[in-house]
Design an enzyme around this catalytic site. Sequence first.
Site, PDB file in Angstrom:
ATOM      1  N   HIS A 171       0.977  -1.337   0.006  1.00  0.00           N
ATOM      2  CA  HIS A 171      -0.056   0.112  -0.032  1.00  0.00           C
ATOM      3  C   HIS A 171       0.780   1.435   0.102  1.00  0.00           C
ATOM      4  CE1 HIS A 171      -3.341  -2.586   1.237  1.00  0.00           C
ATOM      5  NE2 HIS A 171      -2.151  -3.183   1.844  1.00  0.00           N
ATOM      6  N   SER A 292      14.265  22.518 -14.633  1.00  0.00           N
ATOM      7  CA  SER A 292      13.047  23.173 -14.814  1.00  0.00           C
ATOM      8  C   SER A 292      13.227  24.633 -15.367  1.00  0.00           C
ATOM      9  CB  SER A 292      11.989  23.287 -13.573  1.00  0.00           C
ATOM     10  OG  SER A 292      11.237  24.609 -13.516  1.00  0.00           O
ATOM     11  N   LYS A 298      14.885  22.094  -9.493  1.00  0.00           N
ATOM     12  CA  LYS A 298      14.601  20.909  -9.964  1.00  0.00           C
ATOM     13  C   LYS A 298      15.467  19.814 -10.624  1.00  0.00           C
ATOM     14  CE  LYS A 298      10.364  19.839  -9.556  1.00  0.00           C
ATOM     15  NZ  LYS A 298       9.235  20.287 -10.388  1.00  0.00           N
ATOM     16  N   GLU A 305       9.256   9.065 -16.035  1.00  0.00           N
ATOM     17  CA  GLU A 305       7.859   9.247 -16.261  1.00  0.00           C
ATOM     18  C   GLU A 305       7.321   8.838 -17.541  1.00  0.00           C
ATOM     19  OE1 GLU A 305       8.905  13.492 -15.016  1.00  0.00           O
ATOM     20  OE2 GLU A 305       6.445  13.265 -14.608  1.00  0.00           O
TER      21      GLU A 305
END
Length: 478
Positions: A171, A292, A298, A305
Site C-alpha cells: 500500500h 525546470s 528541480k 515518467e
Amino acid sequence: MPLPRTRRKPRPSSAPNALWGGRFSSGPAAVMEAINASIGVDRRLYAQDIRASLAHCSMLVAKGIVSQSDGAAIARGLKRIEGEFAAGKIRIDPALEDIHMHVEARLKDLIGAPAGRLHTARSRNDQVATDFRLWVRDAIDRLDRGLAAWQSVLLVQAERHAATAMPGFTHLQPAQPITFGHHLLAYVEMAERDRGRLNDARKRVDECPLGAGALAGTSFPIDRAMTARALGFARPMGNSLDAVSARDFALEYLAALAIAASHLSRLAEELVIWSSPAFGLVRLSDAWTSGSSIMPQKRNPDAAELVRAKSGRIAGAFQGLLTVMKGLPLAYGKDMQEDKEPVFDATDTIELCLAAMTGMVADLEADTARMAAAAGGGYSTATDLADWMVQRLKMPFRDAHHRAGQLVAAAERKGVGLAELTLSDMQSVEPRITRDVFRVLAVKDAIASRMSLGGTAPKRVRAEIARWKRRLKTRARS
Ligand code: ARG
C-alpha cells in the site's frame, strides 16, 4: 404506433447532386488514395518482402513454373531493389499503395516483362502475412536480447546492493525491511517471464503462410515446404484461409509487449517516487533527468515518467488491433492492413523504454543511509516482534499480533521506535517478554532472518544473483 410521415419525398439516388456532384467526382479519388495507401507504414517490410519473394522465386524455378532465366533475372532485380531501399533510393508513390506493389513496379522498371511472373501462385494476402511474420520474428529475437541486457544491468545493481536495507512497502506504506538487491531481483524475474511469453509467441509466429494464395490455395504445383524452409519457418501453415487471415500472432506479440511494458512502468513509477526528495532513496543521474525552466532546484525524472506513460501506448496498440480483428469474417479484409502500425509503433516504443530503463538503472545511485533509516521507520519490524512472541512464548500468532500492535501504540505514544522501548515498557504489555527480544528488532537482524526460499536475507539474495548469472550465461551460449 403509426410511423412518422416524411414530409419530403426522397431524392432519386441516381440523380447527380447539382450542388457538389461535379466538384466531388475527383475529390474522393484523392481521399481514397490517402485512406488506401499503406506504403508510409509497410515500407519497413522491404527486406522481409524481398526475402520472401526470393524464396518464392527459387521455388517457382525449382518446380518448373518459371524458367531458369526469368528466375535469375527476377532474383538479380530483387537484390538490386533491396540495396536501393536500404540506401533510401526508392521513390515512394502512394498511388502504388504498398510495399509489395512498390517492389514489383521497380522490378518491372529494372527487368521488364519477366517481373510479371513473380506473382504467379501467390497473392498479396499470403505475401503480406509472410513478410509480417518474418518481421515480428526478428523483433522478438531483438527484444529477447534487449531483455537479457536489462536483466544483466539489474543484476549488477542487485549485487552491489545485496545487503542494502530499504523499506519494503505494501500500500506504499512501510511494511517490512527488505534489501534493495531483493527488490531489483523481482524485476529480473518479471523480465524472465516476459522473455518466456515472447519466445512462446514466437513458436506460433514461426509458421509460413506463403503459398496460401489469396485465400484458397493455388492450382500451380508449388512446394510450400520448400519456401517455408528457405525462410527459416518451422512449417507451412495448414489451412490457406487461416494462413491469410490469422493475426493472432501479432496480437499475442502485442499482449506480451503490453505486459512487459507494464513491468517497466512499475519500476519507472518506483523510480519517480524514490527519487522524489520527500523519499530521497535513489538519485537518478543527470543523463536521465531534466531541469525546470523556472525552478532552479528541480531534477525531474522525465525518462521514468515517459516509460510509465508509454506503457499505456503499448497497451493501446494491443487493444487497438484486437478491436480491428474482432468480428472480421474470413478470409482477408482490408481492415487487416491496419495491423502493422500498432506493431511497429509498440516495438519501437518498447525498445526505447527498455534502453531508457537499462541506462537509468545502470547509473542509478542508492542513498544507502536514507534507505537504511527509512527501512527502520514505520515500526517495520513489528512482524518480527510478533514472530518472536510466537517462537519464544509459544503464543498463537493472532495473540502475538495483538500484543505487538499494543507495543507499536506504546512506542507511538512515547515517540520512539520499537527497539527504543525499554524492557519494562515491553513487559507492561506482555510480562513474559525478555531482553532477548531486542535481537530481532533491528532492521539488519529482521532482514537476515528472512532466509525462507525467495526471501530477502542477503545470503539468499546473493545465492539468487549467482543463480541468475549462471542462467543468463548458459542462455546466451545456447
Ligand atoms: N497492403 C496490404 C496489407 O497490408 C497488402 C494486402 C492487400 N491485399 C488485398 N487483397 N488488397 O494488408
